[in-house]
Design a protein around this motif. Structure first.
Motif, PDB file in Angstrom:
ATOM      1  N   LEU A 163     -16.954  -4.326   3.541  1.00 50.42           N
ATOM      2  CA  LEU A 163     -16.409  -3.642   2.617  1.00 50.42           C
ATOM      3  C   LEU A 163     -17.567  -2.682   1.569  1.00 50.42           C
ATOM      4  CD1 LEU A 163     -14.031  -6.603   0.684  1.00 50.42           C
ATOM      5  CD2 LEU A 163     -13.152  -5.004   2.507  1.00 50.42           C
ATOM      6  N   VAL A 164     -17.220  -1.174   1.837  1.00 52.71           N
ATOM      7  CA  VAL A 164     -17.763  -0.101   2.071  1.00 52.71           C
ATOM      8  C   VAL A 164     -17.888  -0.466   0.246  1.00 52.71           C
ATOM      9  CG1 VAL A 164     -17.496   2.191   1.255  1.00 52.71           C
ATOM     10  CG2 VAL A 164     -17.739   0.844   3.593  1.00 52.71           C
ATOM     11  N   ASP A 165     -15.725  -0.369  -0.488  1.00 55.19           N
ATOM     12  CA  ASP A 165     -16.000  -0.336  -1.881  1.00 55.19           C
ATOM     13  C   ASP A 165     -15.627  -2.139  -2.178  1.00 55.19           C
ATOM     14  OD1 ASP A 165     -15.674   1.816  -3.384  1.00 55.19           O
ATOM     15  OD2 ASP A 165     -14.091   2.931  -1.967  1.00 55.19           O
ATOM     16  N   GLN A 166     -16.717  -2.552  -2.784  1.00 54.71           N
ATOM     17  CA  GLN A 166     -16.198  -4.178  -2.801  1.00 54.71           C
ATOM     18  C   GLN A 166     -16.015  -4.459  -4.352  1.00 54.71           C
ATOM     19  OE1 GLN A 166     -19.846  -6.429  -2.236  1.00 54.71           O
ATOM     20  NE2 GLN A 166     -20.443  -5.142  -0.196  1.00 54.71           N
ATOM     21  N   PRO A 167     -14.834  -5.459  -4.062  1.00 53.15           N
ATOM     22  CA  PRO A 167     -13.547  -5.510  -5.977  1.00 53.15           C
ATOM     23  C   PRO A 167     -14.699  -6.153  -6.312  1.00 53.15           C
ATOM     24  CG  PRO A 167     -13.177  -6.777  -4.165  1.00 53.15           C
ATOM     25  CD  PRO A 167     -14.148  -6.215  -3.129  1.00 53.15           C
ATOM     26  N   LYS A 168     -14.239  -5.956  -8.172  1.00 53.84           N
ATOM     27  CA  LYS A 168     -14.825  -6.706  -8.737  1.00 53.84           C
ATOM     28  C   LYS A 168     -14.408  -8.020  -8.941  1.00 53.84           C
ATOM     29  CE  LYS A 168     -16.570  -7.010 -13.543  1.00 53.84           C
ATOM     30  NZ  LYS A 168     -16.483  -5.525 -14.842  1.00 53.84           N
ATOM     31  N   LEU A 169     -15.193  -9.126  -9.422  1.00 53.62           N
ATOM     32  CA  LEU A 169     -14.174 -10.361  -9.514  1.00 53.62           C
ATOM     33  C   LEU A 169     -13.747 -11.002 -10.868  1.00 53.62           C
ATOM     34  CD1 LEU A 169     -15.494 -13.062  -6.444  1.00 53.62           C
ATOM     35  CD2 LEU A 169     -13.184 -11.627  -6.760  1.00 53.62           C
ATOM     36  N   PRO A 170     -13.155 -11.586 -11.309  1.00 52.83           N
ATOM     37  CA  PRO A 170     -13.016 -11.526 -13.133  1.00 52.83           C
ATOM     38  C   PRO A 170     -13.537 -12.719 -13.338  1.00 52.83           C
ATOM     39  CG  PRO A 170     -10.698 -12.426 -11.690  1.00 52.83           C
ATOM     40  CD  PRO A 170     -11.496 -12.066 -10.663  1.00 52.83           C
ATOM     41  N   LYS A 171     -14.047 -12.850 -14.643  1.00 55.68           N
ATOM     42  CA  LYS A 171     -14.930 -13.469 -15.130  1.00 55.68           C
ATOM     43  C   LYS A 171     -14.688 -14.694 -14.777  1.00 55.68           C
ATOM     44  CE  LYS A 171     -16.602 -10.179 -18.687  1.00 55.68           C
ATOM     45  NZ  LYS A 171     -16.702 -10.198 -20.491  1.00 55.68           N
ATOM     46  N   PRO A 172     -15.328 -16.016 -15.095  1.00 57.19           N
ATOM     47  CA  PRO A 172     -15.426 -17.974 -14.547  1.00 57.19           C
ATOM     48  C   PRO A 172     -14.030 -18.139 -15.287  1.00 57.19           C
ATOM     49  CG  PRO A 172     -17.411 -16.843 -14.636  1.00 57.19           C
ATOM     50  CD  PRO A 172     -16.934 -16.102 -15.397  1.00 57.19           C
ATOM     51  N   GLY A 173     -13.342 -18.500 -15.553  1.00 55.59           N
ATOM     52  CA  GLY A 173     -11.463 -18.542 -15.745  1.00 55.59           C
ATOM     53  C   GLY A 173     -10.610 -18.116 -16.095  1.00 55.59           C
ATOM     54  N   ASP A 174     -11.008 -16.605 -16.306  1.00 56.20           N
ATOM     55  CA  ASP A 174     -10.270 -15.589 -16.528  1.00 56.20           C
ATOM     56  C   ASP A 174      -8.801 -15.514 -15.252  1.00 56.20           C
ATOM     57  OD1 ASP A 174     -11.606 -14.614 -18.538  1.00 56.20           O
ATOM     58  OD2 ASP A 174     -11.770 -12.780 -18.282  1.00 56.20           O
ATOM     59  N   ILE A 175      -9.120 -15.904 -14.072  1.00 56.70           N
ATOM     60  CA  ILE A 175      -8.643 -16.306 -13.209  1.00 56.70           C
ATOM     61  C   ILE A 175      -8.455 -17.323 -12.286  1.00 56.70           C
ATOM     62  CG2 ILE A 175      -6.424 -15.139 -11.311  1.00 56.70           C
ATOM     63  CD1 ILE A 175      -7.012 -12.567 -12.643  1.00 56.70           C
ATOM     64  N   PRO A 176      -7.821 -18.623 -12.386  1.00 58.10           N
ATOM     65  CA  PRO A 176      -9.704 -19.028 -12.044  1.00 58.10           C
ATOM     66  C   PRO A 176      -8.940 -19.814 -10.248  1.00 58.10           C
ATOM     67  CG  PRO A 176      -7.791 -20.415 -14.025  1.00 58.10           C
ATOM     68  CD  PRO A 176      -7.588 -18.958 -13.555  1.00 58.10           C
ATOM     69  N   GLU A 177      -8.109 -18.523  -9.509  1.00 57.26           N
ATOM     70  CA  GLU A 177      -8.236 -18.849  -8.272  1.00 57.26           C
ATOM     71  C   GLU A 177      -9.666 -18.861  -7.783  1.00 57.26           C
ATOM     72  OE1 GLU A 177      -5.962 -18.045 -10.467  1.00 57.26           O
ATOM     73  OE2 GLU A 177      -3.764 -17.838  -9.261  1.00 57.26           O
ATOM     74  N   PHE A 178      -9.708 -17.804  -8.785  1.00 57.30           N
ATOM     75  CA  PHE A 178     -10.944 -16.598  -8.221  1.00 57.30           C
ATOM     76  C   PHE A 178     -12.430 -17.783  -8.324  1.00 57.30           C
ATOM     77  CE2 PHE A 178      -7.747 -13.298  -7.864  1.00 57.30           C
ATOM     78  CZ  PHE A 178      -8.076 -12.778  -6.847  1.00 57.30           C
ATOM     79  N   ASP A 179     -12.448 -18.575  -9.316  1.00 58.73           N
ATOM     80  CA  ASP A 179     -12.993 -18.488  -9.654  1.00 58.73           C
ATOM     81  C   ASP A 179     -14.453 -19.101  -8.358  1.00 58.73           C
ATOM     82  OD1 ASP A 179     -13.229 -18.641 -12.120  1.00 58.73           O
ATOM     83  OD2 ASP A 179     -13.062 -19.881 -12.937  1.00 58.73           O
ATOM     84  N   PRO A 180     -13.744 -20.227  -7.750  1.00 58.80           N
ATOM     85  CA  PRO A 180     -14.448 -20.569  -6.217  1.00 58.80           C
ATOM     86  C   PRO A 180     -15.447 -19.524  -5.240  1.00 58.80           C
ATOM     87  CG  PRO A 180     -12.866 -21.134  -6.335  1.00 58.80           C
ATOM     88  CD  PRO A 180     -12.752 -20.514  -6.726  1.00 58.80           C
ATOM     89  N   LEU A 181     -15.045 -18.011  -5.658  1.00 57.56           N
ATOM     90  CA  LEU A 181     -15.386 -17.061  -4.898  1.00 57.56           C
ATOM     91  C   LEU A 181     -16.431 -15.888  -5.346  1.00 57.56           C
ATOM     92  CD1 LEU A 181     -12.707 -17.237  -3.511  1.00 57.56           C
ATOM     93  CD2 LEU A 181     -12.745 -14.717  -3.026  1.00 57.56           C
ATOM     94  N   LEU A 182     -16.741 -16.454  -6.933  1.00 56.31           N
ATOM     95  CA  LEU A 182     -17.853 -15.903  -7.966  1.00 56.31           C
ATOM     96  C   LEU A 182     -19.343 -16.416  -7.058  1.00 56.31           C
ATOM     97  CD1 LEU A 182     -16.618 -17.067 -10.892  1.00 56.31           C
ATOM     98  CD2 LEU A 182     -16.026 -14.656 -10.478  1.00 56.31           C
ATOM     99  N   GLY A 183     -20.235 -15.866  -7.290  1.00 54.76           N
ATOM    100  CA  GLY A 183     -21.597 -15.832  -6.495  1.00 54.76           C
ATOM    101  C   GLY A 183     -21.900 -15.173  -5.137  1.00 54.76           C
ATOM    102  N   LYS A 184     -21.030 -15.185  -4.529  1.00 56.01           N
ATOM    103  CA  LYS A 184     -20.603 -15.495  -3.216  1.00 56.01           C
ATOM    104  C   LYS A 184     -20.628 -14.042  -2.847  1.00 56.01           C
ATOM    105  CE  LYS A 184     -19.296 -20.250  -3.427  1.00 56.01           C
ATOM    106  NZ  LYS A 184     -18.518 -21.210  -2.636  1.00 56.01           N
ATOM    107  N   PRO A 185     -22.197 -13.360  -2.367  1.00 50.70           N
ATOM    108  CA  PRO A 185     -21.240 -11.777  -1.538  1.00 50.70           C
ATOM    109  C   PRO A 185     -21.349 -12.201  -0.400  1.00 50.70           C
ATOM    110  CG  PRO A 185     -23.916 -12.247  -2.276  1.00 50.70           C
ATOM    111  CD  PRO A 185     -23.148 -13.491  -2.845  1.00 50.70           C
ATOM    112  N   ASP A 186     -21.660 -12.715   0.082  1.00 54.19           N
ATOM    113  CA  ASP A 186     -20.865 -13.321   1.270  1.00 54.19           C
ATOM    114  C   ASP A 186     -19.496 -12.730   1.929  1.00 54.19           C
ATOM    115  OD1 ASP A 186     -21.616 -15.409   0.343  1.00 54.19           O
ATOM    116  OD2 ASP A 186     -21.014 -16.840   2.813  1.00 54.19           O
ATOM    117  N   ILE A 187     -19.019 -13.662   0.526  1.00 52.02           N
ATOM    118  CA  ILE A 187     -17.640 -13.399   0.909  1.00 52.02           C
ATOM    119  C   ILE A 187     -16.737 -12.637  -0.225  1.00 52.02           C
ATOM    120  CG2 ILE A 187     -15.594 -15.258  -0.075  1.00 52.02           C
ATOM    121  CD1 ILE A 187     -16.874 -17.702  -0.192  1.00 52.02           C
TER     122      ILE A 187
END
Length: 262
Positions: free
Chosen positions: A180-204
């Motif tokens: 991805l050239v334009d990479q999306p920003k992820l929500p802060k922890p707990g803001d949208i809990p479904e995305f929490d497992p993806l935080l801090g994982k740039p390879d994902i």
């Protein structure tokens, strides 16, 4: 019968023959499915922008006073234009070449300019994404909140990322293992809990997996009864079994099936 390839291992002739085609067949199906979801998201956000800004002014897309100052007042020293003026130039080009019946009818009956609830119908996704960036924080926050996104900056980056993916898919470029050239920003922890497992994982977050999660998130809000998430899962389950090519190349983590999206 076997054939030898330059990696010094044997593969069945049928596998070798199919191996050249299966990723491309999968990628084509993936592109069509992704474009289907993005189109539905595009339509929904057009409506939201038209409604939100139409409350201020029926020609709000032409009124720089209703937009963010960085978009409507800050001049690019290279072009001598603001980003809003550049956007309007693009919009006028799209309007001039439009052959839509509703555009022709409105021009004949009422003339120009088109009100925002008519004009949004001819905006390309890139124009939509750019215009969203140019809106005021208050208006962006209001629209993001409709989708359960607490941070307008997150939604802004999601639209940019979706625009990049849409362009890749629309131009028939390979998508499934694209960086991805334009990479999306992820929500802060707990803001949208479904995305929490993806935080801090740039390879994902630099691969298509995060886009598919974003699409599922939007689709569940826009079309809760849609079979789109199920069709995506069924297609992923049919990922071709090939040497050195796996679903992990799309950014899928080993535990992806335990994530809330699936």
């Amino acid at each position: 019968m076997v054939v030898y390839v330059n990696h010094n291992f044997e593969v069945n002739t049928e596998t070798a023959r199919r191996g050249c085609k299966l990723p491309d067949v999968f990628d084509k199906r993936l592109r069509l499915l992704v474009l289907d979801a993005i189109e539905r998201i595009e339509v929904a956000i057009r409506v939201d922008i038209a409604y939100q800004l139409g409350q201020h002014d029926q020609f709000a897309h032409t009124n720089g006073a209703l937009l963010h100052g960085n978009f409507s007042k800050k001049v690019n020293p290279v072009t001598g234009l603001t980003r809003h003026q550049e956007w309007l130039n693009k919009y006028n080009q799209v309007l001039a070449r439009s052959k839509e019946d509703f555009v022709r009818h409105y021009k004949q009956k009422y003339g120009l300019p088109l009100p925002i609830w008519v004009s949004v119908e001819i905006w390309e996704f890139g124009m939509l994404s750019t215009f969203f960036q140019g809106m005021t924080v208050a208006d962006k926050t209001a629209i993001a909140a409709k989708y359960g996104i607490p941070d307008w900056q997150v939604m802004e980056t999601w639209l940019r990322a979706l625009n990049f993916v849409r362009n890749v898919a629309a131009h028939h470029s390979r998508l499934w293992n694209k960086n991805l050239v334009d990479q999306p920003k992820l929500p802060k922890p707990g803001d949208i809990p479904e995305f929490d497992p993806l935080l801090g994982k740039p390879d994902i977050t630099s691969r298509l997996y995060v886009i598919l999660c974003i699409l599922i998130f939007f689709m569940r809000g826009i079309c809760p009864n849609s079979s789109w998430p199920q069709r995506l899962r069924e297609m992923l389950d049919q990922f071709p079994a090939l040497p050195k090519q796996t679903i992990a190349d799309m950014g899928f983590p080993a535990d992806w099936e335990t994530h809330a999206f699936w």
